[in-house]
Design a protein around this motif. Sequence first.
Motif, mmCIF file in Angstrom:
data_model
loop_
_atom_site.group_PDB
_atom_site.id
_atom_site.type_symbol
_atom_site.label_atom_id
_atom_site.label_comp_id
_atom_site.label_asym_id
_atom_site.label_seq_id
_atom_site.Cartn_x
_atom_site.Cartn_y
_atom_site.Cartn_z
ATOM 1 N N ASP A 147 12.004 66.156 -37.522
ATOM 2 C CA ASP A 147 12.317 66.576 -36.158
ATOM 3 C C ASP A 147 11.765 67.985 -35.943
ATOM 4 O O ASP A 147 11.780 68.822 -36.844
ATOM 5 N N ALA A 148 11.292 68.231 -34.727
ATOM 6 C CA ALA A 148 10.743 69.546 -34.409
ATOM 7 C C ALA A 148 11.114 69.920 -32.983
ATOM 8 O O ALA A 148 11.372 69.055 -32.140
ATOM 9 N N ASP A 149 11.143 71.215 -32.730
ATOM 10 C CA ASP A 149 11.371 71.736 -31.387
ATOM 11 C C ASP A 149 10.029 72.146 -30.787
ATOM 12 O O ASP A 149 9.354 73.036 -31.309
ATOM 13 N N ALA A 150 9.634 71.476 -29.707
ATOM 14 C CA ALA A 150 8.375 71.773 -29.028
ATOM 15 C C ALA A 150 8.676 72.590 -27.781
ATOM 16 O O ALA A 150 9.345 72.123 -26.864
ATOM 17 N N ASN A 151 8.168 73.812 -27.764
ATOM 18 C CA ASN A 151 8.399 74.719 -26.644
ATOM 19 C C ASN A 151 7.189 74.704 -25.710
ATOM 20 O O ASN A 151 6.073 75.009 -26.122
ATOM 21 N N LEU A 152 7.423 74.327 -24.450
ATOM 22 C CA LEU A 152 6.369 74.235 -23.455
ATOM 23 C C LEU A 152 6.713 75.083 -22.245
ATOM 24 O O LEU A 152 7.880 75.232 -21.901
ATOM 25 N N THR A 153 5.683 75.626 -21.619
ATOM 26 C CA THR A 153 5.890 76.380 -20.388
ATOM 27 C C THR A 153 4.973 75.836 -19.296
ATOM 28 O O THR A 153 3.897 75.286 -19.580
ATOM 29 N N ALA A 154 5.409 76.008 -18.053
ATOM 30 C CA ALA A 154 4.612 75.590 -16.901
ATOM 31 C C ALA A 154 4.748 76.642 -15.808
ATOM 32 O O ALA A 154 5.863 77.060 -15.476
ATOM 33 N N ALA A 155 3.621 77.095 -15.291
ATOM 34 C CA ALA A 155 3.591 77.997 -14.141
ATOM 35 C C ALA A 155 3.114 77.174 -12.940
ATOM 36 O O ALA A 155 1.988 76.678 -12.931
ATOM 37 N N ILE A 156 3.987 77.021 -11.946
ATOM 38 C CA ILE A 156 3.735 76.061 -10.864
ATOM 39 C C ILE A 156 3.754 76.761 -9.515
ATOM 40 O O ILE A 156 4.666 77.543 -9.218
ATOM 41 N N VAL A 157 2.750 76.470 -8.715
ATOM 42 C CA VAL A 157 2.704 76.938 -7.330
ATOM 43 C C VAL A 157 2.665 75.710 -6.433
ATOM 44 O O VAL A 157 1.779 74.864 -6.559
ATOM 45 N N CYS A 158 3.660 75.599 -5.553
ATOM 46 C CA CYS A 158 3.755 74.459 -4.648
ATOM 47 C C CYS A 158 3.682 74.957 -3.209
ATOM 48 O O CYS A 158 4.484 75.801 -2.798
ATOM 49 N N ASP A 159 2.715 74.459 -2.438
ATOM 50 C CA ASP A 159 2.575 74.800 -1.024
ATOM 51 C C ASP A 159 3.119 73.657 -0.179
ATOM 52 O O ASP A 159 2.879 72.478 -0.474
ATOM 53 N N VAL A 160 3.863 74.010 0.867
ATOM 54 C CA VAL A 160 4.466 73.008 1.749
ATOM 55 C C VAL A 160 3.908 73.213 3.150
ATOM 56 O O VAL A 160 4.206 74.208 3.814
ATOM 57 N N GLY A 161 3.084 72.281 3.583
ATOM 58 C CA GLY A 161 2.560 72.315 4.940
ATOM 59 C C GLY A 161 3.602 71.829 5.928
ATOM 60 O O GLY A 161 4.360 70.895 5.647
ATOM 61 N N VAL A 162 3.654 72.454 7.109
ATOM 62 C CA VAL A 162 4.674 72.145 8.106
ATOM 63 C C VAL A 162 3.997 71.853 9.441
ATOM 64 O O VAL A 162 3.128 72.598 9.885
ATOM 65 N N SER A 163 4.408 70.766 10.066
ATOM 66 C CA SER A 163 3.890 70.444 11.394
ATOM 67 C C SER A 163 4.924 69.617 12.139
ATOM 68 O O SER A 163 5.884 69.110 11.553
ATOM 69 N N LEU A 164 4.740 69.483 13.442
ATOM 70 C CA LEU A 164 5.633 68.699 14.286
ATOM 71 C C LEU A 164 4.909 67.484 14.831
ATOM 72 O O LEU A 164 3.765 67.578 15.289
ATOM 73 N N ASN A 165 5.573 66.348 14.757
ATOM 74 C CA ASN A 165 5.052 65.132 15.367
ATOM 75 C C ASN A 165 5.587 65.057 16.790
ATOM 76 O O ASN A 165 6.724 64.649 17.037
#
Length: 257
Positions: A147-165
């Motif tokens: 058994d092992a401990d796997a350390n992972l990292t993630a740097a995430i940028v999420c853009d949210v577009g906004v509009s009106l129907n």
Amino acid sequence: MRMISRSLLLLAAVPCFAAAQPAPKAKDDYAQFSKVIHKVVVKQLPKEFEDTSGWGQRIEIPPNLRLMNLRTLVKVGDHLEAPHGTWRRFKGKLEDPDKNLKIVVKDFRKLNEKAYRVVVDVDATFLVHGEAQQWQKGLFLIGGEADADANLTAAIVCDVGVSLNLKKFPPELKLEPKVSELGLELVDIKVRGGPILKGERGQAIANDIKNMLRAAVKASEPMVKDEANRAIAESLREGKGTISAGAILSALPTPKN
């Protein structure tokens, strides 16, 4: 590798998913918003991941090879094949999410009148059960599991577009979340109770596996990013999925201008 990619896929998509949950409106209250995202991730993560893509490799061998009675052979059509190379397989899960999963919202801002941006750092440590075997043309040389401990990292940028129907009354809010930037890193793998394989050869194999996984995680960035965006699109299509599009902006903390 597939096991790691699936876990990172969810981590990459979650900043866009998480806003469906109620979050405080206080400006710069990113600590509370981080807890909201953490809760969503823990709820959606599978109980276990598995990767057997590196297990079972064989090569064709000539029938007059020496020590045939000591080799593991498989008849395939009109020829013989034998296990060969380094076999490896993994199972993993996230133990104690409060301790082993850290999510920090670094920024939430309004880009323009039609877009918002959420920046999130993720640090996750998964318990991974690994098994490795070394074969040479059907001869089993060495093997072990741990058994092992796997350390992972993630740097995430999420853009949210906004509009009106405006074709609907009252006008309907339309949101288009997208993971615009993604950085993945396998920080380290620490074996519990000692190395999987003993001796210098075993250590060399263990290092090879670690380097292979680290390179594979980095190389998977485009794939994980694309898959995350497909998952987001699927969740929003026709109002289906785990989130309500109209709830995203109302749930997020007050953005910076």
